[in-house]
Design an enzyme around this catalytic site. Structure first.
Site, PDB file in Angstrom:
ATOM      1  N   ASP A 241       0.812  -1.199  -0.011  1.00 52.40           N
ATOM      2  CA  ASP A 241      -0.058  -0.095  -0.122  1.00 52.40           C
ATOM      3  C   ASP A 241       0.885   1.306   0.166  1.00 52.40           C
ATOM      4  OD1 ASP A 241      -2.741   1.243   0.652  1.00 52.40           O
ATOM      5  OD2 ASP A 241      -1.510   1.906   2.324  1.00 52.40           O
ATOM      6  N   GLU A 314       1.427  -0.648  -5.107  1.00 51.81           N
ATOM      7  CA  GLU A 314       0.263   0.292  -5.398  1.00 51.81           C
ATOM      8  C   GLU A 314       1.159   1.583  -5.851  1.00 51.81           C
ATOM      9  OE1 GLU A 314      -3.367   3.029  -3.623  1.00 51.81           O
ATOM     10  OE2 GLU A 314      -1.614   2.840  -2.329  1.00 51.81           O
TER      11      GLU A 314
HETATM   12  C1  GLC Z   1      -3.886   3.131  -0.294  1.00 52.63           C
HETATM   13  C2  GLC Z   1      -5.306   2.672  -0.129  1.00 52.63           C
HETATM   14  C3  GLC Z   1      -6.208   3.542   0.285  1.00 52.63           C
HETATM   15  C4  GLC Z   1      -5.923   3.960   1.703  1.00 52.63           C
HETATM   16  C5  GLC Z   1      -4.517   4.686   1.734  1.00 52.63           C
HETATM   17  C6  GLC Z   1      -4.158   5.123   3.064  1.00 52.63           C
HETATM   18  O1  GLC Z   1      -3.913   4.536  -1.322  1.00 52.63           O
HETATM   19  O2  GLC Z   1      -5.489   2.180  -1.493  1.00 52.63           O
HETATM   20  O3  GLC Z   1      -7.602   3.083   0.291  1.00 52.63           O
HETATM   21  O4  GLC Z   1      -6.792   4.963   1.857  1.00 52.63           O
HETATM   22  O5  GLC Z   1      -3.647   4.134   0.805  1.00 52.63           O
HETATM   23  O6  GLC Z   1      -3.508   3.704   3.625  1.00 52.63           O
END
Ligand code: GLC
Length: 596
Positions: A241, A314
Site C-alpha cells: 500500500d 500500489e
Molecule cells: C491506499 C489505499 C487507500 C488508503 C490509503 C491509505 O491508497 O488503497 O484505500 O486509504 O492507501 O492507507
C-alpha cells in the site's frame, strides 16, 4: 500355441513397461512443467481484488467476513481467478476501513479469527487460488502500540519510529505553526500537533494514520518480520500500500504550489492549494526498501505450489520511466508487479491514449510483466469514468478486453465482472469514508465504489440475510445487475468476463504472446495482435465509439497474408462472417479472432 502365448505375454509386458516408462516420463515432464508454471504463475495471472467488508456477510452483522470469502471460492475458481488480494483484514479502529492497522499479526474480529483465515487459505489452496495480503508500511493506526509508546514521551524508545518535528514559532503557550506546507492526501495539513510532547507528527493520510519513520532501521526489521509471519501462514504474496510515500525529505523544505494559467494557486476538493508532492512522494529511498522486502519474500519462493510469492505495488506514477524503475534490476529486483495505473486511469475512451500507454508498457519496461487494471476501491467504478449511460455494458466489454487480451497480469475489482455501478451516498450524514465528510459535496468519498457485492436480486442481494442493515446500502441496481441474473445470460458482462479469462488462460498467444499494435493511425478502433512463437496469431479489434466502424487489418498489418479468421470471441451484437480485411464492429463492438 505356447510360443504364441509367450510372445503375447512378452508384448503385453513390453507394452506395460513402455506405458510405465511413458507415464513415468510424462509424469516427470508434467512435474517439470508444473514447477515452471508455479514459478511463473503471476506472469499471466488473473487477480481479483476483494474488499472484505463488502463481499459476503455470513454472521448477519451487515459486514462481510472471511468465512464469506471462503464460501464464494467456487465462484472465483469458476471465474478463472488465480489469486485474491484482500484489502486489510488486520485489527483496526476502521477509520480508513482497515488501512489504519493496530496489530499486524492478527485478524480483526469483525472479519473472523486466525482459524478462519487458516481455513480460507487452505480452501483457496485446494482450488489453486493464492491469497494475497495488503501490507501497509507507510503508516500505522494511532492506536498501534508503537505509536502509543512513541507519543508518550520524547525519550521513549519508539519515539523515532514516527516522524516528529517542532512547530514553527512555538512558544510555551502556543503550538505555533506546522513545520512546513506539506498536506495530507486526505485534506489539510499533514502535521498534527500532539499536546503531551509538544511536537507535531506527520501523516500523509488521516490524522489517525501517523507515518512511520523509514530512516529508522528498526522499522525495516519490524516489517520483514511481519512479512515472514504471513508467508509462514501460506499467503501467496502482498500488495504494498501507498509504497511511494514511505519517505519524506528530511530538510522539510516546502513543496511548490501549483498555479493555474491566471497565476492563482490551484485548489483541490478540500479547498487546499495543490502542491507538487516533490518532497513527500516517490523519493529514491523507497527502492532499497522494496528490494529489501523482495529479498525477504523471495526466501519463501518454491518450485511447487504456491510457487513464486509475488509482490504487487500500489504505484501511482506519472510516467513509464518511473514505473520501469519499480521493477528494480536483475541484481536488485523490486516488485514483480507494480500496478500500471497509467492505463487504468486514462478515464476517457481515447484510442490514441490507450495505444500509447499500452505500447509504453509493452516496450519500455525491459521485458518485465505489466500489471494492468481498470478499477479499485479508491476510485469511482468504470461506469462513472468511462460510461456514456447508454452503452455501459458494451464499453465495459471494450475495457475488459484491453485488460485481459493484453500481455501480462490482470487485476480486477469485485463486481467489475457484473458491471456494478458506482453508488455514492446522497446525503452527507450517510457518508462513511471520512474524506467524503471533509470534502463534501465536491468529494463524496469512496463509499460509492465499496457497496456490497450483488449476488442476486433478493433483498440484501445475497450479500447479507434479508432484514440485516448492511454497512453500506445495497444499490437499487442490484435487482438486475447481479451474479445470478448474469450467470446464464449469454449476453451478460459476466459471461463476457468468463469467456475472456478462459481465453487468456488457454490460448497460447494470449498466455505468452507479445502485444503488437495494428492500424496505428485509427482513432476510433484499437486493434492489436498477440504473437508468440509456435502459436497461431490472434487479432483483437475494439470499437471505442458509439458508431459502427470497419477496420482492414490486412492492410494494417504488413506480412499478414491470411484473410481467414477463426472467431474466438466477439460481442453478441457482431455478425459473421468476418475477414481480416473487413472487421465490421457495432457500437463499442469487440472482435477477437485467430489467423488460420
Ligand atoms: C491506499 C489505499 C487507500 C488508503 C490509503 C491509505 O491508497 O488503497 O484505500 O486509504 O492507501 O492507507
Amino acid at each position: 500355441m505356447r510360443g504364441t502365448k509367450r510372445v503375447v505375454q512378452c508384448a503385453a509386458m513390453a507394452a506395460l513397461m513402455w506405458m510405465t516408462l511413458c507415464t513415468g516420463i510424462g509424469a516427470q515432464q508434467a512435474r517439470a512443467q508444473n514447477q515452471a508454471s508455479e514459478r511463473d504463475w503471476w506472469k499471466n495471472a488473473v487477480i481479483y481484488e476483494i474488499y472484505p467488508r463488502s463481499f459476503q456477510d455470513t454472521n448477519g452483522d451487515g459486514v462481510g467476513d472471511l468465512n464469506g470469502i471462503t464460501e464464494r471460492l467456487d465462484y472465483l475458481k469458476e471465474l478463472g481467478v488465480d489469486a485474491i488480494w484482500l484489502t486489510p483484514i488486520y485489527p483496526s479502529p476502521q477509520v480508513d476501513f482497515g488501512y489504519d492497522i493496530s496489530d499486524y499479526r492478527a485478524i480483526d474480529p469483525q472479519y473472523g479469527t486466525m482459524a478462519d483465515f487458516g481455513r480460507l487459505v487452505a480452501e483457496a489452496n485446494k482450488r489453486h487460488i493464492r491469497v494475497l495480503m495488503d501490507m501497509v508500511m507507510n503508516h500505522t493506526s494511532d492506536q498501534h502500540p508503537w505509536f502509543i509508546q512513541s507519543r508518550s514521551s520524547r525519550t521513549n524508545p519508539y519515539r523515532n519510529w514516527y516522524v516528529w518535528r517542532n512547530g514553527k514559532g512555538e512558544t510555551a503557550t502556543s503550538k505555533g505553526q506546522p513545520p512546513n506546507n506539506w498536506e495530507s492526501i486526505f485534506g489539510h495539513s499533514a502535521w498534527q500537533w500532539d499536546a503531551t510532547t509538544r511536537q507535531y507528527y506527520y501523516h500523509k493520510f488521516y490524522i489517525q494514520q501517523p507515518d512511520l519513520n523509514w530512516y529508522n532501521p528498526r522499522v525495516h526489521q519490524a516489517f520483514k518480520d511481519i512479512l515472514s509471519f504471513w508467508l509462514e501462514r501460506g499467503v501467496g504474496g502482498f500488495r504494498f500500500d501507498a509504497i511511494t510515500t514511505l519517505f519524506e525529505d528530511p530538510s522539510l523544505a516546502n513543496e511548490r504550489v501549483i498555479r493555474g494559467k491566471d497565476g492563482k494557486p490551484l485548489r483541490n476538493a478540500y479547498g487546499d492549494v495543490v502542491l507538487d508532492n516533490s518532497r513527500t512522494d516517490n523519493l529514491p529511498g523507497v527502492h532499497p526498501v522494496i528490494h529489501e522486502m523482495r529479498e525477504t519474500v523471495d526466501k519463501f519462493d518454491s518450485s511447487s505450489y504456491p510457487g513464486t510469492r509475488v509482490m504487487i505495488g500500489e504505484t501511482y506514477l506519472s510516467n513509464i520511466a518511473q514505473l520501469n524503475r519499480m521493477y528494480g534490476t536483475p541484481q536488485k529486483p523490486e516488485f514483480e508487479l507494480p500496478m500500471d495505473t497509467q492505463v487504468a486511469f486514462i478515464n476517457k475512451l481515447d484510442v490514441a491514449a490507450f495505444r500509447a500507454k499500452l505500447t509504453d508498457v509493452e516496450t519500455r519496461i525491459g521485458g518485465n510483466t505489466p500489471l494492468l487494471l481498470l478499477d479499485n476501491h479508491d476510485n469511482p467504478r468504470m461506469d462513472v469514468r468511462y460510461g456514456d449511460g447508454v452503452h455501459n455494458t458494451q464499453i465495459e466489454r471494450v475495457l475488459s478486453t484491453v485488460l485481459f487480451a493484453s500481455r501480462g497480469a490482470a487485476l480486477f475489482y469485485y463486481g467489475d465482472e457484473i458491471g456494478m455501478k458506482t453508488t455514492p451516498p446522497a446525503r452527507k450524514q450517510d457518508v462513511k469514508d471520512p474524506i467524503g465528510i471533509t470534502g463534501w459535496p465536491k468529494e463524496k468519498g469512496r463509499d460509492g465504489e465499496r457497496t456490497p457485492m450483488q449476488w442476486n436480486g433478493r433483498p440484501n442481494a445475497g450479500f447479507s440475510k434479508p432484514g440485516v442493515k448492511t454497512w453500506l446500502p445495497i444499490p437499487p441496481t442490484a435487482e438486475t445487475v447481479n451474479v445470478t441474473a448474469e450467470m446464464f445470460d449469454a449476453t451478460s458482462l459476466l459471461t463476457w468476463y468468463r469467456a475472456l479469462i478462459h481465453l487468456k488462460k488457454t490460448n497460447p498467444a494470449f498466455a505468452h504472446g507479445a502485444n503488437v499494435m495494428l492500424d496505428a493511425g485509427n482513432d476510433k478502433v484499437l486493434s492489436w495482435m498477440r504473437e508468440a512463437p509456435g502459436a497461431a496469431r490472434v487479432v483483437v479489434a475494439a470499437n471505442f465509439t458509439a458508431q459502427p466502424q470497419a477496420v482492414d487489418l490486412k492492410a494494417a498489418a504488413e506480412g499478414l497474408k491470411a484473410v481467414h479468421l477463426k472467431t474466438l470471441l466477439k460481442s453478441p451484437e457482431e455478425a459473421d462472417p468476418i475477414t481480416l480485411d473487413k472487421i465490421a464492429l457495432g457500437p463499442f463492438g469487440v472482435y477477437i479472432g485467430e489467423l488460420d
